[in-house]
Design a protein around this motif. Structure first.
Motif, mmCIF file in Angstrom:
data_model
loop_
_atom_site.group_PDB
_atom_site.id
_atom_site.type_symbol
_atom_site.label_atom_id
_atom_site.label_comp_id
_atom_site.label_asym_id
_atom_site.label_seq_id
_atom_site.Cartn_x
_atom_site.Cartn_y
_atom_site.Cartn_z
ATOM 1 N N LEU A 25 0.823 -1.205 0.000
ATOM 2 C CA LEU A 25 0.000 0.000 0.000
ATOM 3 C C LEU A 25 0.863 1.263 0.000
ATOM 4 O O LEU A 25 0.583 2.197 -0.749
ATOM 5 N N GLU A 26 1.920 1.276 0.802
ATOM 6 C CA GLU A 26 2.766 2.469 0.862
ATOM 7 C C GLU A 26 3.377 2.814 -0.486
ATOM 8 O O GLU A 26 3.302 3.969 -0.934
ATOM 9 N N PRO A 27 4.004 1.839 -1.187
ATOM 10 C CA PRO A 27 4.548 2.179 -2.509
ATOM 11 C C PRO A 27 3.467 2.620 -3.494
ATOM 12 O O PRO A 27 3.709 3.485 -4.336
ATOM 13 N N ALA A 28 2.281 2.025 -3.407
ATOM 14 C CA ALA A 28 1.196 2.418 -4.313
ATOM 15 C C ALA A 28 0.781 3.870 -4.062
ATOM 16 O O ALA A 28 0.576 4.631 -5.007
ATOM 17 N N VAL A 29 0.693 4.255 -2.792
ATOM 18 C CA VAL A 29 0.344 5.636 -2.466
ATOM 19 C C VAL A 29 1.457 6.568 -2.937
ATOM 20 O O VAL A 29 1.201 7.622 -3.519
ATOM 21 N N ALA A 30 2.710 6.158 -2.706
ATOM 22 C CA ALA A 30 3.841 6.977 -3.151
ATOM 23 C C ALA A 30 3.847 7.148 -4.673
ATOM 24 O O ALA A 30 4.297 8.165 -5.191
ATOM 25 N N ALA A 31 3.311 6.151 -5.384
ATOM 26 C CA ALA A 31 3.278 6.212 -6.849
ATOM 27 C C ALA A 31 2.038 6.937 -7.369
ATOM 28 O O ALA A 31 1.855 7.052 -8.583
ATOM 29 N N GLY A 32 1.181 7.426 -6.457
ATOM 30 C CA GLY A 32 0.045 8.215 -6.903
ATOM 31 C C GLY A 32 -1.333 7.643 -6.613
ATOM 32 O O GLY A 32 -2.335 8.235 -6.994
ATOM 33 N N LEU A 33 -1.410 6.477 -5.955
ATOM 34 C CA LEU A 33 -2.711 5.908 -5.610
ATOM 35 C C LEU A 33 -3.451 6.880 -4.698
ATOM 36 O O LEU A 33 -2.880 7.389 -3.735
ATOM 37 N N THR A 34 -4.705 7.140 -5.003
ATOM 38 C CA THR A 34 -5.488 8.078 -4.195
ATOM 39 C C THR A 34 -6.278 7.332 -3.128
ATOM 40 O O THR A 34 -6.459 6.108 -3.205
ATOM 41 N N ARG A 35 -6.767 8.089 -2.162
ATOM 42 C CA ARG A 35 -7.578 7.503 -1.094
ATOM 43 C C ARG A 35 -8.793 6.781 -1.681
ATOM 44 O O ARG A 35 -9.170 5.704 -1.228
ATOM 45 N N ALA A 36 -9.383 7.353 -2.703
ATOM 46 C CA ALA A 36 -10.561 6.742 -3.328
ATOM 47 C C ALA A 36 -10.243 5.414 -4.009
ATOM 48 O O ALA A 36 -11.124 4.570 -4.169
ATOM 49 N N GLN A 37 -8.995 5.210 -4.402
ATOM 50 C CA GLN A 37 -8.602 3.977 -5.102
ATOM 51 C C GLN A 37 -8.191 2.859 -4.146
ATOM 52 O O GLN A 37 -8.077 1.708 -4.570
ATOM 53 N N ILE A 38 -7.985 3.159 -2.883
ATOM 54 C CA ILE A 38 -7.529 2.144 -1.925
ATOM 55 C C ILE A 38 -8.503 0.975 -1.807
ATOM 56 O O ILE A 38 -8.074 -0.182 -1.829
ATOM 57 N N PRO A 39 -9.817 1.190 -1.713
ATOM 58 C CA PRO A 39 -10.715 0.030 -1.642
ATOM 59 C C PRO A 39 -10.570 -0.924 -2.831
ATOM 60 O O PRO A 39 -10.607 -2.145 -2.663
ATOM 61 N N ALA A 40 -10.379 -0.387 -4.021
ATOM 62 C CA ALA A 40 -10.211 -1.250 -5.198
ATOM 63 C C ALA A 40 -8.917 -2.061 -5.090
ATOM 64 O O ALA A 40 -8.889 -3.244 -5.452
ATOM 65 N N LEU A 41 -7.849 -1.426 -4.591
ATOM 66 C CA LEU A 41 -6.591 -2.150 -4.393
ATOM 67 C C LEU A 41 -6.792 -3.290 -3.397
ATOM 68 O O LEU A 41 -6.354 -4.423 -3.635
ATOM 69 N N LEU A 42 -7.463 -3.014 -2.288
ATOM 70 C CA LEU A 42 -7.697 -4.046 -1.283
ATOM 71 C C LEU A 42 -8.562 -5.178 -1.835
ATOM 72 O O LEU A 42 -8.290 -6.350 -1.571
ATOM 73 N N ARG A 43 -9.593 -4.838 -2.616
ATOM 74 C CA ARG A 43 -10.425 -5.894 -3.224
ATOM 75 C C ARG A 43 -9.595 -6.766 -4.157
ATOM 76 O O ARG A 43 -9.717 -7.994 -4.153
ATOM 77 N N ALA A 44 -8.751 -6.145 -4.958
ATOM 78 C CA ALA A 44 -7.899 -6.915 -5.874
ATOM 79 C C ALA A 44 -6.977 -7.835 -5.098
ATOM 80 O O ALA A 44 -6.795 -9.000 -5.464
ATOM 81 N N ARG A 45 -6.380 -7.321 -4.026
ATOM 82 C CA ARG A 45 -5.495 -8.151 -3.200
ATOM 83 C C ARG A 45 -6.267 -9.309 -2.567
ATOM 84 O O ARG A 45 -5.767 -10.428 -2.488
ATOM 85 N N LEU A 46 -7.486 -9.045 -2.094
ATOM 86 C CA LEU A 46 -8.292 -10.108 -1.480
ATOM 87 C C LEU A 46 -8.622 -11.206 -2.477
ATOM 88 O O LEU A 46 -8.648 -12.382 -2.124
ATOM 89 N N HIS A 47 -8.867 -10.841 -3.719
ATOM 90 C CA HIS A 47 -9.252 -11.822 -4.731
ATOM 91 C C HIS A 47 -8.065 -12.541 -5.359
ATOM 92 O O HIS A 47 -8.257 -13.507 -6.089
ATOM 93 N N THR A 48 -6.862 -12.067 -5.116
ATOM 94 C CA THR A 48 -5.678 -12.693 -5.720
ATOM 95 C C THR A 48 -4.750 -13.229 -4.639
ATOM 96 O O THR A 48 -4.785 -14.410 -4.310
ATOM 97 N N THR A 49 -3.962 -12.371 -4.061
ATOM 98 C CA THR A 49 -2.938 -12.791 -3.114
ATOM 99 C C THR A 49 -3.500 -13.476 -1.887
ATOM 100 O O THR A 49 -3.018 -14.540 -1.485
ATOM 101 N N VAL A 50 -4.511 -12.899 -1.265
ATOM 102 C CA VAL A 50 -5.038 -13.467 -0.031
ATOM 103 C C VAL A 50 -5.645 -14.843 -0.282
ATOM 104 O O VAL A 50 -5.446 -15.768 0.507
#
Length: 98
Positions: A25-50
């Protein structure tokens, strides 16, 4: 799956797969991920990595119930998902730390 999302943000005291940080999450935010995009990142992680790590946990449990116990196939399968040797070494070190 929404109930699992906080675990992606948990600190190093929780066994969150092979990682003891917030899953990039930290590198994604540093690369420009916005607060509004965080839920989508978490959903993607839940459906893949987790999901993958949960499956590996089930396989490790199965291996632990057999005699002799051999986690090598599970460790090799997880290592194959990590693209470079330095990342594999860091992942193994973090896992040992947990």
């Amino acid at each position: 799956m929404a109930l699992l999302a906080p675990y992606l943000l948990a600190d190093g005291r929780l066994p969150v797969g092979a990682h003891t940080y917030s899953a990039g999450l930290e590198p994604a935010v540093a690369a420009g991920l916005t607060r509004a995009q965080i839920p989508a990142l978490l959903r993607a992680r839940l459906h893949t990595t987790v999901v993958t790590e949960a499956a590996a946990t089930a396989l490790a449990l199965r291996a632990a119930l057999r005699a002799p116990v051999d986690f090598t196939p599970v460790q090799e399968a997880l290592a194959a998902r990590t693209p470079t040797a330095p990342l594999r070494e860091a992942s193994a070190a973090l896992g040992r730390g947990v």
